[in-house]
Design an enzyme around this catalytic site. Sequence first.
Site, PDB file in Angstrom:
ATOM      1  N   GLU A 190     -26.704  13.961  41.323  1.00 30.29           N
ATOM      2  CA  GLU A 190     -25.757  12.945  41.773  1.00 30.29           C
ATOM      3  C   GLU A 190     -25.824  13.597  43.364  1.00 30.29           C
ATOM      4  O   GLU A 190     -26.461  14.588  43.481  1.00 30.29           O
ATOM      5  CB  GLU A 190     -24.011  13.787  40.998  1.00 30.29           C
ATOM      6  CG  GLU A 190     -23.860  12.378  40.532  1.00 30.29           C
ATOM      7  CD  GLU A 190     -23.146  11.844  41.392  1.00 30.29           C
ATOM      8  OE1 GLU A 190     -23.237  11.217  42.392  1.00 30.29           O
ATOM      9  OE2 GLU A 190     -21.962  10.621  40.499  1.00 30.29           O
ATOM     10  N   ARG A 220     -12.339  18.315  37.510  1.00 33.40           N
ATOM     11  CA  ARG A 220     -13.473  18.956  37.686  1.00 33.40           C
ATOM     12  C   ARG A 220     -13.633  18.102  39.179  1.00 33.40           C
ATOM     13  O   ARG A 220     -13.321  16.965  38.848  1.00 33.40           O
ATOM     14  CB  ARG A 220     -14.457  19.243  36.977  1.00 33.40           C
ATOM     15  CG  ARG A 220     -15.223  18.175  36.989  1.00 33.40           C
ATOM     16  CD  ARG A 220     -16.689  18.059  36.490  1.00 33.40           C
ATOM     17  NE  ARG A 220     -17.557  17.355  35.878  1.00 33.40           N
ATOM     18  CZ  ARG A 220     -17.937  16.081  36.447  1.00 33.40           C
ATOM     19  NH1 ARG A 220     -17.827  16.749  37.331  1.00 33.40           N
ATOM     20  NH2 ARG A 220     -18.754  15.586  35.522  1.00 33.40           N
ATOM     21  N   ASN A 236     -15.790  15.938  41.545  1.00 31.90           N
ATOM     22  CA  ASN A 236     -16.761  14.973  41.170  1.00 31.90           C
ATOM     23  C   ASN A 236     -17.778  14.445  42.004  1.00 31.90           C
ATOM     24  O   ASN A 236     -19.177  14.262  42.229  1.00 31.90           O
ATOM     25  CB  ASN A 236     -17.041  13.915  40.580  1.00 31.90           C
ATOM     26  CG  ASN A 236     -17.755  13.024  39.320  1.00 31.90           C
ATOM     27  OD1 ASN A 236     -18.972  14.032  38.606  1.00 31.90           O
ATOM     28  ND2 ASN A 236     -18.439  11.519  40.314  1.00 31.90           N
ATOM     29  N   ASP A 288     -10.817  14.033  34.915  1.00 29.99           N
ATOM     30  CA  ASP A 288     -10.920  14.546  33.701  1.00 29.99           C
ATOM     31  C   ASP A 288     -12.607  14.773  33.661  1.00 29.99           C
ATOM     32  O   ASP A 288     -12.917  13.639  32.877  1.00 29.99           O
ATOM     33  CB  ASP A 288      -9.774  14.000  33.131  1.00 29.99           C
ATOM     34  CG  ASP A 288      -9.794  13.973  31.555  1.00 29.99           C
ATOM     35  OD1 ASP A 288     -10.823  15.220  30.851  1.00 29.99           O
ATOM     36  OD2 ASP A 288      -9.301  13.513  30.195  1.00 29.99           O
ATOM     37  N   ASN A 347     -15.655   8.642  42.362  1.00 35.95           N
ATOM     38  CA  ASN A 347     -16.339   8.638  43.191  1.00 35.95           C
ATOM     39  C   ASN A 347     -17.212   8.177  44.294  1.00 35.95           C
ATOM     40  O   ASN A 347     -16.175   8.783  45.499  1.00 35.95           O
ATOM     41  CB  ASN A 347     -17.952   7.917  41.233  1.00 35.95           C
ATOM     42  CG  ASN A 347     -18.614   8.634  41.160  1.00 35.95           C
ATOM     43  OD1 ASN A 347     -19.748   9.083  41.439  1.00 35.95           O
ATOM     44  ND2 ASN A 347     -18.445   8.470  39.789  1.00 35.95           N
ATOM     45  N   ASP A 377     -21.117   3.770  40.326  1.00 36.95           N
ATOM     46  CA  ASP A 377     -20.825   5.182  40.391  1.00 36.95           C
ATOM     47  C   ASP A 377     -21.144   5.681  42.257  1.00 36.95           C
ATOM     48  O   ASP A 377     -20.596   5.186  43.083  1.00 36.95           O
ATOM     49  CB  ASP A 377     -22.128   5.571  39.791  1.00 36.95           C
ATOM     50  CG  ASP A 377     -22.331   7.195  39.588  1.00 36.95           C
ATOM     51  OD1 ASP A 377     -22.262   8.120  39.830  1.00 36.95           O
ATOM     52  OD2 ASP A 377     -22.390   7.658  38.038  1.00 36.95           O
TER      53      ASP A 377
END
Length: 294
Positions: free
Chosen positions: A18, A101, A103, A119, A149, A199
């Site tokens: 990512e 967390r 992302n 989450d 995202n 995303d």
Amino acid sequence: MSIQNVELVLDAKATLAEGPSWYAKEEKLYWVDIIGQKFGRFDPATGENEDYSIGEHVGAVVPAGDNKVMLATQSGFQWYDLLDRKLTALIDPEAHIPGNRFNDGKCDAQGRFWAGTMDNAEQSESGALYVLDTDCSYRKVFDGVGVSNGIAWSLDEKEMYYVDSMKKLVYSFDFDAERGQISNPQVLIDFRDEQGFPDGMTIDEEGMLWIAHWDGWQVSRWNPRTKQKLSSIAVPAAKASSCMFGGKDLDVLYITTARKGLQPEQAADQPHAGGLFAVKPGVKGTKTYSFGQA
């Protein structure tokens, strides 16, 4: 229209690659393997990649000066020194939400680091979007987020674009570049009729958005003014996770992918899932900014 000439540039076999970030000073691409608990520094000139293990989920990495990066991790914002491989905790905005967390994240032109949470079980909308200012203070700027995202800014810096993957929506905000504030959230693109989930995201020099399709085998290009899908690039991995322009002339689109959740027969059909891909789509991208404008 679909562009097919995508090249595998790093067969990383990452569980969840990512957050690509191009550092022009080094001409290298930084990226994370969230579940692999590490980030990488890829040199397109040599094809070599350096891995830096963090020991916890790491959602985003941005350059922060020579041999230093800022990370958004399971336990908040952290500095990392690439020479001594030392991690230094800065602040954890969600220490009270252990199931969350960070992302994904990106720096604006003023050097602020925007990063959002989710989450980890992907069940609740307990995430939020934060901005880490250059003085290392932070603010929560948007909440009720499912899976935080992709982030991008319009060329005139009057709008910010933001993806909530769980809701399959791309938002637009009015953006105050001087103060680092967002307002007036609007749904820009409804992805519910698209293949996969929106995303990671970036923007090109023509002001068009590029969005990776998780479970969609593609990266698509959108006009934020007309809200129309203009074209797509086929990716040989179902879980395209993000994209970022790089290269000396910013004419290469790097695409990260994932192996997370693939069954054995699926993995056999996409052996390079979890790798980094590259393509020249015929348009140049925009600059990647570093934390603190370093």
